[in-house]
Write a protein that holds these residues in place. Sequence first.
Motif, PDB file in Angstrom:
ATOM      1  N   TYR A  95       0.842  -1.198   0.000  1.00  0.00           N
ATOM      2  CA  TYR A  95       0.000   0.000   0.000  1.00  0.00           C
ATOM      3  C   TYR A  95       0.878   1.250   0.000  1.00  0.00           C
ATOM      4  O   TYR A  95       0.635   2.206  -0.752  1.00  0.00           O
ATOM      5  N   ARG A  96       1.899   1.232   0.843  1.00  0.00           N
ATOM      6  CA  ARG A  96       2.827   2.366   0.930  1.00  0.00           C
ATOM      7  C   ARG A  96       3.648   2.509  -0.355  1.00  0.00           C
ATOM      8  O   ARG A  96       3.851   3.623  -0.858  1.00  0.00           O
ATOM      9  N   GLU A 107       1.846   4.191  -3.134  1.00  0.00           N
ATOM     10  CA  GLU A 107       1.792   5.651  -2.973  1.00  0.00           C
ATOM     11  C   GLU A 107       3.092   6.289  -3.437  1.00  0.00           C
ATOM     12  O   GLU A 107       3.080   7.343  -4.074  1.00  0.00           O
ATOM     13  N   GLU A 165       3.686   6.593  -7.313  1.00  0.00           N
ATOM     14  CA  GLU A 165       2.891   7.614  -7.995  1.00  0.00           C
ATOM     15  C   GLU A 165       3.739   8.830  -8.361  1.00  0.00           C
ATOM     16  O   GLU A 165       3.371   9.604  -9.249  1.00  0.00           O
TER      17      GLU A 165
END
Length: 366
Positions: A50-51, A54, A57
């Motif tokens: 999940y990290r 991010e 991106e």
Amino acid sequence: MLVYAFALFLAYILIAKVVREQYKAVLLLYLIALAIFAFNYKPYITADLYRLREYIEYWIHKDLSGVLKYAMGSSTPSWVLYSYVLSRFGNINWIQTITCLWCFGNVFYIIGREIERLEIQGPFRSMLLFYVMGVGAFYLQTISGIRSMLGISIVAFCLYRETVENKKVVWHLPLWFFAALLHTSTMVLVISRFLFLLIQSQGAAKKFLMGIVVLAGALFSLKYMGSFISGSFEYGKGYLTDSEEYTYVWEQIIGIIETIETVYVLRAFHRTILCAPDRKMSSKKILYLFTLIWTAISVIALPFSYAIFRRYTMLCTITSIPLVSELFKNDKADKYRRALFYFSFIIFALSGVRGDLCGYKFFVLG
């Protein structure tokens, strides 16, 4: 968890039952199953993936020149370029899926070659597989953490081919560079590997020449890759000095059991193989020493860093696969297989009820 356990159980049974080279098909089908799980894995907000999603991106939407510029300023340019290329496939889930295929492809290559080389049969094949796949953290960290486990598997793959299969280091240089620049935990592994080249060299003259080659490589790396190396070591230093680093006590316990299992393998290998009168296993002595040193390092790191300890315990499990296979050709093979099964079963059970396999949804259908 139950689906992962069922797939492992099925592979465990089939690889012992099939004849001739059909074990390769079992490993391939099992690899495909793991990849399907990986593709459908939905990371929770606390998961590493999940990290990481991010973070990427920042660069996956740039053009190629922008990504290259960003990579050159990063301490892990391999990760930047790797994630960028795979993001071009149109689905971000391909990053974890290709990582799973590559990582476990490396591990299954080692298992398959050992089965073929030593003609390992029946339940001993199953135990080689369970020895690795019973470590639930290895699978979760591969599809969630991605970088360190992929780099570790590449290191183990190259080291195996260069020691046991006598492949030339030069053919693996692109993989060594990729792994070194993928994560700080693998940068130091790659450096240690090239220092081991001095140990592998036979005779004073060859050691001297290899020393010159390693020194020249080190100077070249410092001149053209110094910023990457220093950045990696600064990042690694943070693991040792971060008083708020994430820890998980149950995974620490599992890691300790895994380390005890590795020490058991190292001790048995030393007593039954290295100390045997004929001493025919010189090709695996480097693997033994490499695993021994990194086992010691992981134990030393335990009081200071959970992340360092856990990653290198899993590294040592992978690099000790060929040592386990040698034990399975020994007169005490059944004794070793039973002992390793008990170790691995405890690790797997704890992984399911309290470890990395616990509480995760590996995939969501529909």
